[in-house]
Design an enzyme around this catalytic site. Structure first.
Site, PDB file in Angstrom:
ATOM      1  N   ASP A 136     113.764 -25.687 -25.485  1.00 28.97           N
ATOM      2  CA  ASP A 136     113.459 -25.039 -24.221  1.00 28.97           C
ATOM      3  C   ASP A 136     114.133 -25.879 -23.131  1.00 28.97           C
ATOM      4  O   ASP A 136     114.572 -27.003 -23.387  1.00 28.97           O
ATOM      5  CB  ASP A 136     111.935 -24.993 -24.032  1.00 28.97           C
ATOM      6  CG  ASP A 136     111.520 -24.355 -22.724  1.00 28.97           C
ATOM      7  OD1 ASP A 136     112.183 -23.397 -22.300  1.00 28.97           O
ATOM      8  OD2 ASP A 136     110.539 -24.839 -22.121  1.00 28.97           O
ATOM      9  N   ASP A 189     113.076 -25.859 -19.175  1.00 30.48           N
ATOM     10  CA  ASP A 189     112.187 -26.335 -18.116  1.00 30.48           C
ATOM     11  C   ASP A 189     111.018 -27.119 -18.687  1.00 30.48           C
ATOM     12  O   ASP A 189     110.285 -26.634 -19.560  1.00 30.48           O
ATOM     13  CB  ASP A 189     111.674 -25.150 -17.294  1.00 30.48           C
ATOM     14  CG  ASP A 189     112.818 -24.402 -16.629  1.00 30.48           C
ATOM     15  OD1 ASP A 189     113.597 -25.041 -15.908  1.00 30.48           O
ATOM     16  OD2 ASP A 189     112.936 -23.179 -16.841  1.00 30.48           O
ATOM     17  N   ASP A 211     107.630 -27.301 -24.283  1.00 28.04           N
ATOM     18  CA  ASP A 211     106.483 -27.899 -23.589  1.00 28.04           C
ATOM     19  C   ASP A 211     105.293 -26.967 -23.491  1.00 28.04           C
ATOM     20  O   ASP A 211     104.166 -27.422 -23.252  1.00 28.04           O
ATOM     21  CB  ASP A 211     106.895 -28.280 -22.164  1.00 28.04           C
ATOM     22  CG  ASP A 211     107.117 -27.043 -21.300  1.00 28.04           C
ATOM     23  OD1 ASP A 211     106.241 -26.714 -20.472  1.00 28.04           O
ATOM     24  OD2 ASP A 211     108.155 -26.378 -21.469  1.00 28.04           O
TER      25      ASP A 211
END
Length: 588
Positions: free
Chosen positions: A129, A131, A434
């Site tokens: 990922d 961000d 995250d």
């Protein structure tokens, strides 16, 4: 001094020899090499190289000084030798006959921790990922969403001007909290879903009221999985929690003073819905992304180890891919800054060379759940236009030719990604993200992907754990005494009628222990956070967040670049699980 430096050199040489043995010790990732041992030595002894800002960024200096260093168990010895051991952190005795140079690893924030064994030799593709995974953000970034949402609540939705006075702190709430949208409460749960701490707006809810609301009802403990509840699954969610709590507080104050007005017609659920609309609008209308694009250095934490880590995976023969919900224009901004602090007219496509497949606008978690969630488009590298992709070839040669036409895509779904990566089994893919639900839980449950959760808060958790070891030891000592006295308490429990003086003493001591343990536990929890306590603990139990980490994250670490601190071939093995009876059987 000369003799000391000679000894240091000998120690570093020996550590170099044992570097290859690192994987045979603890189940956790060792995550170190000789260069980082030398970094620690330089920092400890005040070497000029430790202040070379051309080599190490400010964030790197902080990581090295606080948590990104290797530590070893320290033995006893003479004051002079003890000083050396303290500076180097080595497991060496002052007695030559008992001196042990083999390092005993202690946990640092640069480690990668393992819940489920991952044999990296079997991993064919590694995905990331963007961000809060490859890119870490600071409080200034959060303020873009927080302040932008406040402005929209007032000027777009008509909320009172008092909303503009709300303030934000990144540490006001913690990831893993559960938000009760219907009641306006924020909760911390343990692994059994008991509410250990709660606030209504900004006001703490008493233990009695917590039990009435969330425990003592005909259905027993609530599962808190309905639409009335929202999880703070990602650092992005901390902005939501901070906004919602203060909006609830403002509504309550208006009702107490009989001001009524606009907020009297709004339920707590309405407050949540309006807040989410405004935050989402900030992400879509450029308030956040256009501002970051103008000055990415102000909002993104630069990590020089990200692209060396990606390069190591690619050179190991694995497919490397990027899967992000951000669109191409913003992805270009972030990845260029991470690749070489490029911005504005300096941006280029050099960063894309580290990836075999790039998917933007992924729309996770739908990307991971639905075969037909989104059509797949190829993104033009020239004008950023979109070209519809009818089908992805199924044979290796066809896929190679297909990607030669362009490897940047928007939308699609996991099945198409598997074809692009030529992966037939989700167990052969490791995804790093995250977001507990959209990145980790959903990919694990639906696709069987191997997962690695990024937990930036882990650095602070480990540091606090180490700094306050004495307090923790005292607390555990009281707990052991309590267990022991519980085990020898009278069977019938009627110490009053038996007149057993020893039993009365035990009963009184247990009452004293109960108070002492409760007081000391509160003190220990506040070390981690004044209200919400440790991220992974709730009382003496694991927190709900910790349970999710154990259940769905094969690996977890504080930042993605930690994966580059060990060989791409290195297997990860979990520390052995123990049940309560195991502790008693093994005398621990």
């Amino acid at each position: 001094m000369k003799g000391t430096m000679v000894l240091i050199c000998h120690i570093l040489v020996v550590l170099t020899m044992y570097d290859k043995l690192a994987s045979s010790f603890q189940g956790n990732s060792w995550g170190y090499d000789v260069r980082r041992n030398m970094m620690k030595t330089n920092l400890a002894l005040g070497s000029e190289s430790s202040t070379n800002t051309d080599v190490w960024s400010e964030r790197d200096q902080t990581w090295l000084q606080e948590a990104n260093v290797i530590e070893y168990a320290v033995g006893s010895g003479t004051p002079q030798f003890g000083l050396l051991k303290e500076k180097l952190g080595l497991n060496i005795s002052s007695e030559l006959g008992s001196r042990q140079i083999i390092p005993h690893h202690l946990t640092t924030a640069s480690d990668t921790f393992c819940n489920r064994e991952v044999t990296m030799e079997q991993i064919e593709a590694v995905g990331f990922d963007m961000d809060w995974t490859l890119a870490q953000y600071n409080e200034a970034f959060d303020l873009l969403a927080f302040n932008g949402a406040k402005e929209k609540l007032v000027n777009w939705l008509g909320y009172p001007a008092e909303v503009l006075e709300m303030t934000y702190r990144q540490d006001m709430y913690r990831r893993g909290c559960v938000i009760d949208r219907k009641r306006g409460n924020i909760l911390k749960l343990d692994r059994h879903r008991y509410v250990r701490y709660a606030e209504h707006g900004l006001t703490e809810i008493s233990a009695t009221e917590r039990k009435l609301l969330y425990t003592q009802n005909h259905k027993g403990i609530q599962d808190m999985t309905s639409s009335n509840y929202a999880n703070t699954d990602t650092p992005f969610s901390l902005v939501d929690a901070c906004l919602f709590a203060q909006m609830v507080d403002i509504k309550d104050k208006h009702e107490k003073t009989n001001e009524g007005g606009f907020l009297s017609n709004k339920s707590f659920e309405n407050l949540w819905s309006d807040m989410r609309r405004c935050v989402d609008r900030c992400h879509k209308d450029g308030v956040i992304k256009q501002t970051v694009a103008m000055n990415p250095e102000k909002y993104i934490t630069y990590d020089p180890n990200i692209f060396p880590m990606l390069d190591a995976f690619k050179k190991s023969g694995r497919k490397v891919f990027l899967l992000t919900n951000s669109l191409w224009d913003y992805t270009q901004v972030v990845m260029n800054y991470l690749e070489g602090k490029k911005s504005g007219l300096e941006k280029d496509l050099q960063w894309t060379e580290y990836f075999d497949v790039i998917i933007v606008g992924g729309n996770k978690p739908a990307f991971l759940e639905d075969d037909g969630s989104l059509a797949l488009f190829r993104v033009s590298e020239i004008d950023e236009g979109l070209e519809n992709v009818d089908a992805v070839p199924g044979d290796p040669t066809g896929v190679t030719d297909f990607l030669a036409k362009g490897k940047i895509f928007q939308g699609g779904n996991a099945q198409k990604l598997h074809k692009l990566l030529q992966i037939t089994n989700g167990d052969r893919l490791l995804y790093v993200g995250d977001h507990m639900y959209a990145d980790i839980l959903r990919s694990k449950r639906t696709l069987g992907w191997r997962t690695c959760l990024i937990v930036p808060e882990l650095t602070g958790e480990i540091l606090n754990h180490k700094k306050h070891g004495t307090l923790r030891t005292e607390l555990l000592g009281l707990r052991r005494e309590q267990f022991l006295l519980d085990s020898i308490s009278p069977v019938n429990g009627d110490v009053e009628t038996d007149g057993d003086v020893e039993s009365l003493i035990i009963k009184e001591r247990l009452e004293v222990l109960r108070v002492e343990i409760r007081t000391k536990l509160v003190t220990y929890n506040r070390v981690f956070h004044p209200k919400w306590g440790p991220l992974f603990r709730a009382g003496f139990q694991e927190s709900k967040f910790a349970l999710q980490v154990m259940d769905y994250a094969c690996l977890y670490t504080s930042r993605a670049s930690n994966l580059g601190l060990v060989s791409p071939q290195r297997p990860f093995r979990p520390v052995r699980d123990k049940m309560p009876h195991d502790h008693y059987l093994e005398g621990l």
